[in-house]
Design a protein around this motif. Structure first.
Motif, PDB file in Angstrom:
ATOM      1  N   GLY A  64       1.010  -1.410  -0.161  1.00  0.00           N
ATOM      2  CA  GLY A  64       0.058   0.027   0.059  1.00  0.00           C
ATOM      3  C   GLY A  64       0.779   1.008  -0.056  1.00  0.00           C
ATOM      4  O   GLY A  64       0.537   2.273  -0.645  1.00  0.00           O
ATOM      5  N   ARG A  66       3.365   3.707  -1.514  1.00  0.00           N
ATOM      6  CA  ARG A  66       3.999   5.180  -2.513  1.00  0.00           C
ATOM      7  C   ARG A  66       5.263   4.888  -2.909  1.00  0.00           C
ATOM      8  O   ARG A  66       5.420   5.448  -2.058  1.00  0.00           O
ATOM      9  N   VAL A  90       2.415   0.662  -4.362  1.00  0.00           N
ATOM     10  CA  VAL A  90       2.267   1.265  -5.566  1.00  0.00           C
ATOM     11  C   VAL A  90       3.717   2.323  -6.286  1.00  0.00           C
ATOM     12  O   VAL A  90       3.953   2.822  -5.499  1.00  0.00           O
ATOM     13  N   LYS A 171      -5.180  -8.573  -4.647  1.00  0.00           N
ATOM     14  CA  LYS A 171      -6.460  -8.847  -4.853  1.00  0.00           C
ATOM     15  C   LYS A 171      -6.631  -7.937  -6.060  1.00  0.00           C
ATOM     16  O   LYS A 171      -6.104  -7.046  -6.612  1.00  0.00           O
ATOM     17  N   ASN A 173      -8.562  -5.618  -6.895  1.00  0.00           N
ATOM     18  CA  ASN A 173      -9.044  -3.919  -6.838  1.00  0.00           C
ATOM     19  C   ASN A 173      -7.284  -3.674  -5.984  1.00  0.00           C
ATOM     20  O   ASN A 173      -8.351  -2.305  -5.754  1.00  0.00           O
ATOM     21  N   ASP A 174      -7.081  -4.056  -5.566  1.00  0.00           N
ATOM     22  CA  ASP A 174      -5.651  -3.633  -4.592  1.00  0.00           C
ATOM     23  C   ASP A 174      -5.565  -2.325  -5.967  1.00  0.00           C
ATOM     24  O   ASP A 174      -5.515  -2.554  -6.957  1.00  0.00           O
ATOM     25  N   ALA A 175      -4.687  -1.435  -4.699  1.00  0.00           N
ATOM     26  CA  ALA A 175      -3.927   0.068  -5.968  1.00  0.00           C
ATOM     27  C   ALA A 175      -2.426  -0.883  -6.642  1.00  0.00           C
ATOM     28  O   ALA A 175      -1.160  -1.347  -6.138  1.00  0.00           O
ATOM     29  N   LEU A 192      -5.339   6.071  -8.805  1.00  0.00           N
ATOM     30  CA  LEU A 192      -4.607   5.268  -8.594  1.00  0.00           C
ATOM     31  C   LEU A 192      -5.245   4.202  -8.965  1.00  0.00           C
ATOM     32  O   LEU A 192      -6.722   3.742  -9.162  1.00  0.00           O
ATOM     33  N   SER A 194      -5.642   0.506 -10.323  1.00  0.00           N
ATOM     34  CA  SER A 194      -5.603  -1.409  -9.089  1.00  0.00           C
ATOM     35  C   SER A 194      -4.868  -2.044 -10.973  1.00  0.00           C
ATOM     36  O   SER A 194      -4.793  -1.852 -11.906  1.00  0.00           O
TER      37      SER A 194
ATOM     38  N   MET B   1      -4.515  -1.310   0.279  1.00  0.00           N
ATOM     39  CA  MET B   1      -4.864   0.003   0.122  1.00  0.00           C
ATOM     40  C   MET B   1      -6.095  -0.635  -1.705  1.00  0.00           C
ATOM     41  O   MET B   1      -4.954  -1.225  -2.328  1.00  0.00           O
ATOM     42  N   LYS B   2      -6.833  -0.282  -2.098  1.00  0.00           N
ATOM     43  CA  LYS B   2      -7.474   0.152  -2.898  1.00  0.00           C
ATOM     44  C   LYS B   2      -7.540   1.038  -4.256  1.00  0.00           C
ATOM     45  O   LYS B   2      -7.293   1.941  -3.721  1.00  0.00           O
ATOM     46  N   GLY B   3      -7.593   0.477  -5.747  1.00  0.00           N
ATOM     47  CA  GLY B   3      -7.048   0.728  -6.465  1.00  0.00           C
ATOM     48  C   GLY B   3      -8.412   2.401  -6.808  1.00  0.00           C
ATOM     49  O   GLY B   3      -9.747   1.977  -5.583  1.00  0.00           O
ATOM     50  N   LEU B   4      -8.606   3.357  -7.213  1.00  0.00           N
ATOM     51  CA  LEU B   4     -10.139   4.347  -7.367  1.00  0.00           C
ATOM     52  C   LEU B   4     -10.016   4.146  -8.246  1.00  0.00           C
ATOM     53  O   LEU B   4     -11.116   5.273  -9.334  1.00  0.00           O
ATOM     54  N   MET B   5     -10.689   2.928  -8.857  1.00  0.00           N
ATOM     55  CA  MET B   5     -11.478   2.730 -10.854  1.00  0.00           C
ATOM     56  C   MET B   5     -12.677   2.545 -10.423  1.00  0.00           C
ATOM     57  O   MET B   5     -12.579   2.591  -9.334  1.00  0.00           O
TER      58      MET B   5
END
Lengths: 539, 539
Positions: A64, A66, A90, A171, A173-175, A192, A194, B1-5
């Motif tokens: 998570g 950056r 990320v 997963k 949908n993770d960033a 951001l 995914s 952390m989830k992406g923001l799509m």
């Protein structure tokens, strides 16, 4: 009722596994600052990406977090593209051309923990380093020269070990990655991405009617790796096993042509500015480079004039016009030629190829004018709205949605377009650049492209200037080609046959250079400031 | 952390929206039982799919309910492909060639509520109708003849109304379609496809290195719509806007060739049996049909001998070998020619094209032998295991996982393969057909393909027969070409140079016909029963 398929996450680690298991010996070539070529393979990339993940973990990087990069296109940057997401972190690419102020804002807003920076770009970080709190700065070079307060990338890699890598399956949908939109209005805004968005975008980019990237391709992204992940090409190439050629800092026409010829490049991509440079070099010495016949050149980032496509065709090179944004990962549409146009006149086909194209699979589009959605008649203009699995749903650490999303969840692109009955999108303007004259809309882009069709014009920007009667009127700012001449009246005469009468600019002013922003687009806000008081000469 | 799509579901309704908005006027042609051609467009398909959804809802069909079909390839069947999932229900295609007993089991196991059946296939339902509890039977024809206890499809559609359709957006993991695996061992097992699996599979099928289906293609699926959704082609075509040609019940060589020529087909797909019929017709009258040069012909369902590929090349038609299963939606691998083979000998290239190919994007493969995973050396044999986003994770309403999944969640295909250093999968056998002789494995498929390379051999099946010393030994069952002769000794001599000594079958028996199962594959279980007592004549 749920289907009974496997839960399989679409991720960057899955892309890398594929590249390593099927395309281990395919090559990745990088041009280094000393102009030498560095060569290795996907097997090397995979091993070094794992080493990087281990090294970053040792530095305290957590899932998570950056990890920023400030770098040209080369293999170490590519390692960050894969190694950072392998760790669950990320990868945040910084645009080297932004101001120190913008970079400081972006690094702070993103909360970047570590920065990987090219040795040749160290002067850039001096512009903002004092104003941010990075935990570590790692210098990428091949020299391993020690520097006060910084780590060396290759030293770090030498003390790391890919075999210590503990695979973790993110997963989907993770960033995975992050990029700030260039922010021509307001502050830059973080997108951001995914894993899923990047994986689906990679599949879409390899579809036959989009970029059709295949194992047999040799892909040279001229588009910087700090522009929307080099338009996703490094990930697409890894998914399909295409060879990659990364040009480093040398983006002039001759350097690129040398590399196209030497590495037998079949596919390249970049903004129009780059292609103008290449055309100039090619026109000067058409037989100097033995390019692969039919090399595809994707043009995006801003609209390319039809003349560009025609001129490259004469050299046997195929321009493919595409549209996208930071917020769309970026591929949104591609101007492939539909089968109903087989047998159409050359003129019709060029007209279509100069549009931004049809939306790619699972990207939905619509255009909204002042009275709701506009018909697909190729005439009515409206702001393009899009939705899809690789379109941003919100911005990172932004106080609100910045007015960029509709109530029903579509993204408002800020691009003013028409959509024709065949579905081709044509960008008429950025909404902020649109000229609103007497209740009608005038497309600055259409006027610019028409002006750039004049043999004496090198570049043209058309802006709105305030007008007491019509609210706004167009003004053309023109840079002539070296050694060429043209008068204001000549250029306006040239325009008249091809545009509506009220579209003809009120004046033409000549300049030696048109200012551009960090992504190479005309900086029209600066022009509007400069010519705000320009007195209309007509109507 | 989830992406923001955006949360955007990959669904069949999204595919249909795309087809209607971009490809409304592209054509869908069906051959009807009276041999006439029915023509309409994606706009018509969309409207009628919504009408069907409304009509089914009026009949009491709820989201999640199963609606069965028993039908050839034609536009009404296609309407069910889209209309049933639009309603949130599951379209369950029944194989018309199964026994009444199997069909009764499948309809009951699936819990089918409504059945859509071709008028010409009404005799098939008489085989099982008494043993199942279907709420409604709807007859698809163009005649609207009233029938006791059944509804008529067109009458239902006439009283329905697309405008009454209330759009509902399924989640991508919801069930959309269902197909039972042919069940050569044990009972047929239901695979329940999600919207996501079908949508991703459609993208994958359009990628440049897989089937590369594009808007410009005219696609004729010979593969029945009751075999794994016609290999997903109707959905892929709708996603990319390709024209579709549906051949109805006429699958003989001449009928298909007429349709290929008349509709200017560019892409077709089916099992090897079909292509043998077409080859025979083409060889007899090579100039009779004006086919599109380079028409692609995907061969799957069972391995095609190299000679088939070579013989079609002589007619200017391009065979593309693919592998998949009901459990893989079905596309698993495609034998495209890798760039490293450019410049290789014709022989090497044909060898590769006759393999099952490289796994498609996001499908992962491995092969497990008796001592664990086998190396990718092109020699070691193991059972192929796969995983991916369109691979089944379990069976519908099955008491357990049927021993078909590994502890770490991969699907055990039952195919015995080798994988070469370039990643090409080659099917050596079905695990149940493999011949285990003295602790070594012998591939029945390899022997069959070698035998079918003999000019006098039309078809050959090789089976294991029990042997007192070697446990099992191979026996070849051969059907000669009409008017051709060959002796057992001639055929064995023919084999000797190309296979290991212990692979040479112990005997050859000649037959007039080799029995096939409902999907056209050799029914080896019947052959094993028939020749169980065959006395080995050698070794």
């Amino acid at each position: 009722m749920k289907g009974l398929m496997m839960e399989y996450d679409l991720t960057i680690p899955a892309i890398l596994r594929r590249a390593e298991s099927l395309f281990a010996d395919k090559s990745i070539v990088s041009r280094l600052p000393d102009r030498s070529l560095h060569r290795y393979t996907y097997a090397d990339l995979g091993r070094r990406a794992r080493s990087l993940a281990v090294a970053l973990k040792d530095l305290g990087v957590q899932p998570g977090d950056r990890v920023a990069t400030l770098a040209w296109n080369h293999h170490q940057h590519l390692e960050a593209y894969f190694g950072v997401p392998l760790l669950g972190a990320v990868v945040h690419t910084l645009n080297i051309r932004l101001s120190g102020e913008d970079l400081a804002y972006i690094v702070a807003n993103a909360g970047d923990k570590v920065l990987l920076v090219d040795e040749t770009l160290l002067p850039v970080i001096e512009k903002f380093r004092a104003n941010v709190s990075l935990e570590r700065i790692v210098v990428m070079s091949s020299t391993a020269r020690p520097r006060e307060g910084m780590l060396d990338y290759e030293t770090l890699m030498a003390s790391s070990d890919a075999s210590r890598f503990e695979p973790r399956e993110p997963k989907e949908n993770d960033a995975a990655a992050m990029c700030y939109s260039s922010g021509t209005t307001g502050r830059p805004k973080g997108v951001l991405y995914s894993h899923r968005a990047i994986a689906l975008h990679s599949m879409a980019s390899a579809m036959a009617d989009t970029l059709a990237i295949s194992e047999g391709d040799v892909v040279l992204p001229v588009v910087p790796m700090f522009h929307v992940n080099a338009w996703g090409l490094p990930y697409t190439c890894a998914l399909v096993g295409a060879a990659q050629v990364l040009p480093g800092p040398y983006l002039d026409g001759e350097s690129l042509l040398d590399l196209f010829a030497r590495e037998r490049v079949t596919f390249t991509a970049g903004v129009p500015t780059i292609w103008f440079g290449i055309l100039a070099a090619l026109d000067k010495a058409p037989d100097r480079w033995a390019l692969r016949p039919g090399m595809r050149m994707v043009v995006g980032g801003s609209a390319a004039p039809r003349s560009l496509i025609e001129r490259f065709d004469k050299h046997g090179l195929r321009v493919l016009h595409a549209w996208g944004m930071t917020e769309t990962t970026p591929l949104g549409s591609v101007a492939f030629v539909r089968s109903s146009l087989v047998g159409a006149s050359e003129d019709e086909v060029y007209t279509v190829r100069a549009k931004q194209g049809l939306p790619v699979a699972f990207v939905e589009v619509r255009a909204r004018g002042e009275n709701g959605l506009v018909p697909h008649d190729g005439v009515a203009m409206g702001e393009l709205e899009v939705r899809g699995p690789w379109v941003a749903g919100s911005y990172f650490s932004a106080p609100d949605d910045q007015g960029r999303f509709t109530d029903d969840g579509w993204f408002k692109t800020g691009d003013i377009v028409s959509i024709d009955p065949l579905g081709y999108i044509e960008i008429k303007d950025r909404s902020k650049d649109l000229i609103k004259s007497g209740g009608e809309w005038i497309s600055s882009v259409a006027l610019e492209n028409a002006l750039m069709g004049h043999p004496a014009v090198a570049e043209a920007a058309v802006i709105a200037v305030p007008h007491p009667k019509w609210q706004e009127r167009p003004l053309a700012v023109v840079m002539l080609r070296e050694g060429q001449k043209a008068t204001e009246e000549e250029l306006l005469e040239f325009l008249r046959p091809s545009v509506a009468r009220f579209w003809v600019p009120d004046a033409v002013v000549f300049t030696d250079a048109i200012p551009r922003n960090a992504t190479g687009k005309f900086l029209k806000s600066a022009l509007r400031d400069r010519y705000r008081e320009h007195v209309p000469t007509r109507i």
